[in-house]
Design a protein around this motif. Structure first.
Motif: not given
Length: 173
Positions: A9-20, A131-135
């Motif tokens: 299993s893998l996951w994110l420790s911190f939010d991952f900001a999306l760009t254009g 818009g502005s998104w993050e995972i």
């Protein structure tokens, strides 16, 4: 016989900001029997890519992700899984573009890659369209809960040239 067959299993420790622009998501928390993933996974958390370590390797991917609109903006984003062969040819899996959304948005599913050659890569990339998104990541602390997870099973069968020739001739025992 199997060369290997492993699940992790893998996951994110911190939010991952999306760009254009499309960027590969680097899943930086990894769990496999209490330790790092075995080398057979071929995962590099600095690039977000799995690299096939054996001939005829496959990856079964099961994903559950939570995207978050930053500052409650209205917008859309795109996600895709990409297998790239040694010649640089990309095969896209599960491409997805959200409808216009605000706040939280879930993205989940599963797929199996085709047989991959040694050195072929697999990764997930995403970008914001409007818009502005993050995972969403897990965060830090005793009450942290993974918001975005991958369960990955990878394996490769041991097939020899003699076995293939016998199969083609109909000489299987």
């Amino acid at each position: 016989p199997q060369v290997f067959n492993n699940t992790g299993s893998l996951w994110l420790s911190f939010d991952f900001a999306l760009t254009g622009s499309f960027a590969y998501v680097e899943f930086n928390d990894i769990a496999w029997s209490g330790g790092p993933l075995p080398a057979s996974f071929g995962y590099d958390d600095s690039t977000g890519l799995f690299t096939a370590t054996a001939a005829a390797q496959t990856y079964d991917i099961n994903f559950d992700m939570r995207f978050d609109a930053v500052a409650i903006s209205v917008g859309t984003f795109a996600v895709e899984w990409v297998v790239t062969d040694l010649a640089g040819v990309e095969t896209i899996f599960n491409p997805y573009t959200t409808p216009s959304a605000t706040s939280l948005y879930g993205y989940s599913g599963s797929f199996t890659t085709p047989l991959m050659a040694i050195g072929d890569t697999l990764g997930m990339r995403a970008k914001e369209l409007t818009g502005s998104w993050e995972i969403d990541g897990t965060g830090i602390g005793p009450f942290s809960v993974p918001q975005t997870t991958l369960t990955v099973t990878t394996g490769a069968a041991n097939t020899s040239d003699a076995t293939l020739l016998q199969a083609l001739r109909g000489e299987l025992n």
